[in-house]
Design a protein around this motif. Structure first.
Motif, PDB file in Angstrom:
ATOM      1  N   HIS A  34      93.590  24.624  41.864  1.00 56.66           N
ATOM      2  CA  HIS A  34      92.998  25.907  40.478  1.00 56.66           C
ATOM      3  C   HIS A  34      92.154  25.844  40.228  1.00 56.66           C
ATOM      4  CE1 HIS A  34      96.443  23.964  38.197  1.00 56.66           C
ATOM      5  NE2 HIS A  34      96.515  22.798  39.253  1.00 56.66           N
ATOM      6  N   HIS A  93      98.550  19.720  35.293  1.00 50.64           N
ATOM      7  CA  HIS A  93      97.454  21.088  35.301  1.00 50.64           C
ATOM      8  C   HIS A  93      98.650  22.109  35.657  1.00 50.64           C
ATOM      9  CE1 HIS A  93      98.764  19.952  39.446  1.00 50.64           C
ATOM     10  NE2 HIS A  93      99.434  18.413  39.547  1.00 50.64           N
ATOM     11  N   HIS A 148      97.259  28.306  41.667  1.00 49.03           N
ATOM     12  CA  HIS A 148      98.719  28.193  39.839  1.00 49.03           C
ATOM     13  C   HIS A 148      99.373  29.429  39.729  1.00 49.03           C
ATOM     14  CE1 HIS A 148      98.455  26.171  35.620  1.00 49.03           C
ATOM     15  NE2 HIS A 148      99.167  26.407  36.181  1.00 49.03           N
ATOM     16  N   CYS A 158      94.808  31.475  36.950  1.00 47.60           N
ATOM     17  CA  CYS A 158      94.166  30.680  38.138  1.00 47.60           C
ATOM     18  C   CYS A 158      95.281  30.268  39.543  1.00 47.60           C
ATOM     19  CB  CYS A 158      94.549  29.308  37.293  1.00 47.60           C
ATOM     20  SG  CYS A 158      94.187  27.821  37.752  1.00 47.60           S
TER      21      CYS A 158
END
Ligand SMILES: [Zn+2]
Length: 178
Positions: A34, A93, A148, A158
């Motif tokens: 990320h 996340h 990501h 991201c």
């Protein structure tokens, strides 16, 4: 939610997660990269952001397992983590579409906005080192390492269009884990 409630919930989660980690030390099977999308960042700052954005998360920690500094808040190329990593607690996340990548995936966040800027060499080198170390430690293959937004089911830019994904995959491929 008040800070005190967070801490209460976190103690319970911590006790549970410690026991879980004892019985399942090899749970990690994915790595997701990320960026923080902001120019400043460190553990304290990301904990604050996480409390605001994901107030329902009982874990009072950054959503990732590791962060790598850009020299603004945390040293350039410096790796840091909080107790989500220390106690092998699941991540927060990626979205619910990829629960397995939260539950069994290590999140690494580069501080910085790589939609706007280029990734500094020293920070990139630290990411390659950390990723290779984790791949070897847990036996994670290259095809279980993603950005990501490049993970199916995720809709985000991201870690940014300037993140050198092809180079990164080539650099970690030499770990020999397929
Ligand atoms: Zn992300």
């Amino acid at each position: 939610m008040k800070r005190r409630q967070f801490l209460g919930a976190s103690s319970a989660v911590l006790a549970f997660a410690s026991v879980g980690a004892w019985y399942w030390p090899q749970r990690w099977d994915y790595i997701v990269v990320h960026h923080s999308a902001g120019d400043f960042g460190n553990i304290e700052f990301l904990q604050k952001v996480h409390r605001e954005r994901q107030a329902k998360d009982p874990v009072d920690a950054i959503p990732y397992h590791y962060i790598i500094g850009n020299g603004n808040g945390l040293g350039l190329g410096e790796v840091d983590s909080d107790w989500r990593e220390t106690f092998s607690i699941w991540g927060a996340h990626v979205s619910r579409n990829n629960s397995d990548r939260n539950f069994r995936g290590l999140g690494i966040c580069l501080i910085g906005n790589y939609e706007k800027h280029a990734v500094p060499d020293k920070q990139y080198a630290a990411l390659v080192d950390l990723t290779r170390t984790l791949m070897q430690k847990y036996g994670i293959p290259v095809n279980h390492v993603t950005g990501h937004g490049l993970t199916a089911g995720e809709s985000t830019k991201c870690p940014g269009k300037n993140f050198p994904m092809a180079q990164f995959l080539a650099d970690i491929a030499s770990t020999g884990l397929g």
